[in-house]
Write a protein that holds these residues in place. Structure first.
Motif, PDB file in Angstrom:
ATOM      1  N   SER A 255       9.093   1.327  -0.134  1.00 20.79           N
ATOM      2  CA  SER A 255       7.896   1.676  -0.895  1.00 20.79           C
ATOM      3  C   SER A 255       8.253   2.494  -2.123  1.00 20.79           C
ATOM      4  CB  SER A 255       6.922   2.471  -0.010  1.00 20.79           C
ATOM      5  OG  SER A 255       6.513   1.711   1.101  1.00 20.79           O
TER       6      SER A 255
ATOM      7  N   LEU B  30       1.686   2.033  -3.628  1.00 17.50           N
ATOM      8  CA  LEU B  30       0.484   2.552  -4.298  1.00 17.50           C
ATOM      9  C   LEU B  30       0.195   3.980  -3.852  1.00 17.50           C
ATOM     10  CD1 LEU B  30      -1.831  -0.602  -4.072  1.00 17.50           C
ATOM     11  CD2 LEU B  30      -0.569   0.223  -6.069  1.00 17.50           C
TER      12      LEU B  30
ATOM     13  N   ILE C 125       2.595   6.335  -5.585  1.00 22.31           N
ATOM     14  CA  ILE C 125       2.243   6.518  -6.997  1.00 22.31           C
ATOM     15  C   ILE C 125       1.113   7.533  -7.134  1.00 22.31           C
ATOM     16  CG2 ILE C 125       1.240   5.386  -9.025  1.00 22.31           C
ATOM     17  CD1 ILE C 125       2.762   2.850  -8.209  1.00 22.31           C
TER      18      ILE C 125
ATOM     19  N   SER D  16       7.643   1.453  -5.991  1.00 24.35           N
ATOM     20  CA  SER D  16       6.860   2.308  -6.886  1.00 24.35           C
ATOM     21  C   SER D  16       7.635   2.612  -8.170  1.00 24.35           C
ATOM     22  CB  SER D  16       6.478   3.614  -6.177  1.00 24.35           C
ATOM     23  OG  SER D  16       7.593   4.485  -6.029  1.00 24.35           O
TER      24      SER D  16
ATOM     25  N   PRO E  24       0.822  -1.225   0.000  1.00 23.63           N
ATOM     26  CA  PRO E  24       0.000   0.000   0.000  1.00 23.63           C
ATOM     27  C   PRO E  24       0.851   1.267   0.000  1.00 23.63           C
ATOM     28  CG  PRO E  24      -0.076  -1.081   2.152  1.00 23.63           C
ATOM     29  CD  PRO E  24       0.587  -2.040   1.206  1.00 23.63           C
TER      30      PRO E  24
ATOM     31  N   ALA F  15       7.279  -0.348 -10.419  1.00 27.67           N
ATOM     32  CA  ALA F  15       5.927  -0.420 -10.972  1.00 27.67           C
ATOM     33  C   ALA F  15       5.713   0.584 -12.103  1.00 27.67           C
ATOM     34  CB  ALA F  15       4.898  -0.187  -9.865  1.00 27.67           C
ATOM     35  N   THR F  16       6.383   1.737 -12.025  1.00 27.16           N
ATOM     36  CA  THR F  16       6.166   2.782 -13.033  1.00 27.16           C
ATOM     37  C   THR F  16       7.233   2.810 -14.126  1.00 27.16           C
ATOM     38  OG1 THR F  16       7.348   4.401 -11.651  1.00 27.16           O
ATOM     39  CG2 THR F  16       4.955   4.257 -11.384  1.00 27.16           C
TER      40      THR F  16
END
Length: 354
Positions: A186, A45, A48, A190, A42, A193-194
């Motif tokens: 985190s 997320l 992001i 992120s 989380p 993920a991006t």
């Protein structure tokens, strides 16, 4: 012994003679718990979402006020044959492919070649997108570095690394350190993920390796309670990152002289922190003053991977530094975009207007 019990066996994660019983929690004493790291999902997320809001509401308007604008790009005529080749087979067709595509499309070879050049230009990241990405990373790295510095500057083991291992592994985890670790984990999750959506640079593969190595080191060092060592390593790495992002922002704003000065500062800080402080102090004390056990060998492998990346990037940076200082070349980002330059794009626009 079950799979989970075997994985978390104390002989793998703790030094000889130590067990998980030595790290039992109490009301006033907290030790790292692996399940804490699940919050990075989380957390990533959340970062992001914050990034999207920041880039649209703050970075984009700020960039425009500072003169960052996108150049007009040539538009391509829709062509299913050429688009199919571009998407499926390649963005830069060879001479034989150009001739074949010209026949299929009933167009001159020169027109087909121009279509692909314009199509590549369309996919190049916009200057405002680059500025927004650099702004976000600058804010995070700046906050991360100075927050870490505020947490560590009064700790005796920050100045004398041999003290990192006193009473290890029975070193309680201060709540602020736990949140700092979670924030860093985190953030790098992120970034992974991006990556497919961010500006793709020449060192894309090296970035992936770096992020995977960093995430692994954060996870392993947290579970093994190597928090003190991990905090120092993260701080050393964050020392130069925000300066690089600032230099990129100035480059996109076309503040060339200021950009060059900041880039020189970045180059000096990067080389000193990554090629001097990290290997000769932080890493040296880890391998010479600390009793190694199984998980530390894994940490060693990933630290060496990071150091190889440091050397790779240092070579690029030093090469650019000589260009800035000795030859007066316009500074370009060492990790520049893989597509064609803005100059070639401008030339195409000029030709279209003639």
């Amino acid at each position: 012994m079950g799979l989970s019990e075997g994985f978390w066996h104390h002989e793998y994660w703790l030094p000889p003679g130590a067990t998980w019983e030595d790290m039992k929690e109490s009301v006033d004493t907290h030790y790292p718990q692996p399940q804490d790291l699940l919050l990075c999902i989380p957390g990533a997320l959340f970062l992001i979402v914050v990034r999207c809001i920041f880039e649209r509401a703050i970075a984009l308007p700020l960039g425009r006020k500072l003169g960052v604008s996108d150049k007009l790009r040539p538009k391509v005529q829709p062509n299913a044959t050429l688009e199919g080749f571009y998407v499926l087979l390649g963005r830069t067709p060879k001479e034989g492919d150009l001739i074949s595509l010209a026949k299929q499309s009933d167009l001159p070879v020169k027109k087909v070649e121009t279509w692909f050049r314009h199509r590549r230009a369309q996919d190049r990241p916009r200057l405002t997108k680059k500025f927004c990405e650099a702004s976000w990373r600058f804010v995070f790295y700046f906050t991360s570095f100075f927050s870490g510095l505020a947490l560590l500057y009064d700790k005796p083991w920050f100045w004398d690394h041999t003290m990192c291992w006193l009473k290890f592994p029975q070193q309680p985890l201060p709540p602020a350190f736990g949140w700092y670790y979670l924030l860093e984990l985190s953030f790098y999750c992120s970034l992974v993920a991006t990556l497919p959506f961010d500006v793709k640079r020449k060192d894309f593969k090296e970035q992936i390796i770096h992020h995977v190595a960093t995430i692994t080191l954060i996870f392993v060092s947290y579970c093994a309670n190597l928090i003190r060592f991990g905090m120092i390593v993260m701080l050393v790495h964050d020392a130069s990152d925000y300066i690089l992002e600032l230099a990129k922002m100035l480059h996109y704003m076309k503040w060339n002289w200021v950009c060059d000065a900041v880039f020189i500062v970045f180059a000096v800080v990067f080389v000193i922190s990554r090629l001097v402080i990290f290997p000769l102090t932080t890493y040296y004390y880890f391998v010479t003053k600390f009793q190694l056990f199984l998980v530390t060998y894994l940490i060693n492998i990933f630290l060496m991977i990071l150091q190889l990346l440091h050397i790779f990037w240092s070579c690029l940076i030093i090469k650019m530094l000589f260009g800035v200082i000795l030859h007066g070349m316009r500074r370009k980002d060492a990790r520049s975009d893989t597509e064609e330059s803005d100059r070639s794009e401008t030339e195409e626009l000029t030709k279209n207007r003639e």
